[in-house]
Design a protein around this motif. Structure first.
Motif, PDB file in Angstrom:
ATOM      1  N   SER A  55      16.387  28.480   6.185  1.00 35.30           N
ATOM      2  CA  SER A  55      17.568  28.777   5.381  1.00 35.30           C
ATOM      3  C   SER A  55      17.356  28.382   3.931  1.00 35.30           C
ATOM      4  O   SER A  55      16.607  27.446   3.631  1.00 35.30           O
ATOM      5  N   LYS A  57      20.197  27.868   2.111  1.00 34.82           N
ATOM      6  CA  LYS A  57      21.511  27.301   1.795  1.00 34.82           C
ATOM      7  C   LYS A  57      21.442  25.772   1.848  1.00 34.82           C
ATOM      8  O   LYS A  57      21.595  25.160   2.901  1.00 34.82           O
ATOM      9  N   ASN A  59      22.561  22.007   1.475  1.00 29.87           N
ATOM     10  CA  ASN A  59      23.842  21.341   1.654  1.00 29.87           C
ATOM     11  C   ASN A  59      23.716  19.839   1.412  1.00 29.87           C
ATOM     12  O   ASN A  59      22.612  19.302   1.256  1.00 29.87           O
ATOM     13  N   LYS A  60      24.854  19.178   1.374  1.00 31.60           N
ATOM     14  CA  LYS A  60      24.900  17.746   1.080  1.00 31.60           C
ATOM     15  C   LYS A  60      24.154  16.941   2.140  1.00 31.60           C
ATOM     16  O   LYS A  60      23.527  15.917   1.829  1.00 31.60           O
ATOM     17  N   ARG A  61      24.216  17.388   3.376  1.00 29.91           N
ATOM     18  CA  ARG A  61      23.535  16.694   4.459  1.00 29.91           C
ATOM     19  C   ARG A  61      22.032  16.618   4.193  1.00 29.91           C
ATOM     20  O   ARG A  61      21.409  15.554   4.328  1.00 29.91           O
ATOM     21  N   ASN A 178      18.064  22.484  10.775  1.00 31.03           N
ATOM     22  CA  ASN A 178      18.711  23.786  10.581  1.00 31.03           C
ATOM     23  C   ASN A 178      18.404  24.787  11.683  1.00 31.03           C
ATOM     24  O   ASN A 178      18.494  25.986  11.468  1.00 31.03           O
TER      25      ASN A 178
END
Length: 313
Positions: A55, A57, A59-61, A178
């Motif tokens: 991915s 995308k 993210n904060k994680r 992911n």
């Protein structure tokens, strides 16, 4: 030449922002925390590349986990510099020189605490990272207690517990964040091969590029009791005759260099590096049939090239 793209730059900026925010929470005398601020951020990038095989995308994680791994890595380098009595890290004062040994130890523990504070709800990742840290500690304890004439199996075990473990887990953690894909064997092997190669090339610096070592670590640190953990020394020992073995602990950098030339150890090391690189690129080729590995491969190409230049081989 490899250059990070805009997405990678944004990701690293987010990691740096967390680092800077963390530093601001420390007492005022530690606001210029050189060893934490500096570095190439390779480990966060490997987490990123493992993740982006599936991915784009971010993210904060992902950012929190990459940040935590960078803190763990930096804490380990602080301890390593104390153990190895190195006075510099990448040409700057090591943490225990900038401050003191006692402060450096406490700062490294504090960094571990901060790292786990970002992982409180990551049970699976927590388990992986906890085991990684324990393995790194066991590797260091083994390193501190190796025999005078160690063998390649002992050194390989130490490398697998230390450098190989963290490099492998960076890729693996990013990859498994992911996806439900259970086939991560190639990723694990790739990380292991990379970790071993990076450590081998790093060890070559101490033998084949003393000028670089002096500039970056502040001293040659040529003490046989320390360099016997060097994988290059293990290669040398495996070829020495009995007379040369008996004199190893009294040797100087110049006499060690002569032995390397006498037994053509550099050629053996270059051959080993070639085999490892062949394995790495074979795995990357296999992965390319399932994932877009272009950026990961670019990073690996560049990192190996830089490491080889520093190793002067």
């Amino acid at each position: 030449m490899f250059k990070i793209n805009e997405n990678e730059k944004n990701f690293l900026n987010n990691v740096d922002e967390l680092i800077n925010t963390y530093i601001q929470t420390l007492p005022p005398q530690y606001l210029n925390f050189i060893q934490l601020k500096n570095g190439n951020k390779l480990r966060p990038l490997l987490v990123y590349y493992g993740f982006t095989l599936h991915s784009s995308k971010i993210n904060k994680r992902l950012i929190n986990i990459a940040y935590s791994i960078e803190l763990i890595h930096k804490a380990s380098t602080i301890i390593d510099d104390i153990i190895d009595e190195d006075i510099k890290r990448r040409g700057f004062d090591a943490c225990h020189v900038q401050h003191s040994i006692n402060e450096a130890i406490i700062l490294s523990i504090h960094m571990l605490g901060e790292a786990f504070s970002k992982l409180y709800d990551e049970i699976h990742i927590n388990n992986i990272i906890s085991m990684m840290i324990k393995n790194m500690c066991i590797g260091t304890l083994k390193e501190l207690n190796i025999s005078t004439y160690t063998n390649s199996d002992e050194i390989t075990e130490i490398i697998n517990l230390q450098t190989t473990g963290i490099i492998k887990n960076c890729l693996l953690i990013g990859f498994t964040l992911n996806t439900t894909d259970i086939d991560y064997n190639d990723i694990e092997i790739l990380g292991s091969k990379l970790g071993y190669l990076f450590q081998l090339l790093n060890d070559c610096e101490s033998i084949f590029n003393l000028e670089f070592i002096n500039a970056n670590k502040g001293n040659y640190n040529f003490d046989y009791n320390k360099i016997r953990k060097n994988i290059c020394i293990t290669y040398l020992q495996s070829y020495l005759n009995r007379r040369d073995i008996e004199t190893m602990h009294t040797l100087t950098p110049s006499s060690i260099s002569k032995l390397f030339k006498k037994y053509k150890i550099k050629d053996h090391i270059l051959s080993e590096i070639s085999y490892i690189k062949k394995d790495i690129y074979s795995i990357l080729d296999e992965l390319s049939h399932r994932y877009n590995i272009y950026r990961l491969k670019c990073c690996i190409d560049y990192t190996i090239a830089v490491a080889e230049k520093r190793a002067n081989i």
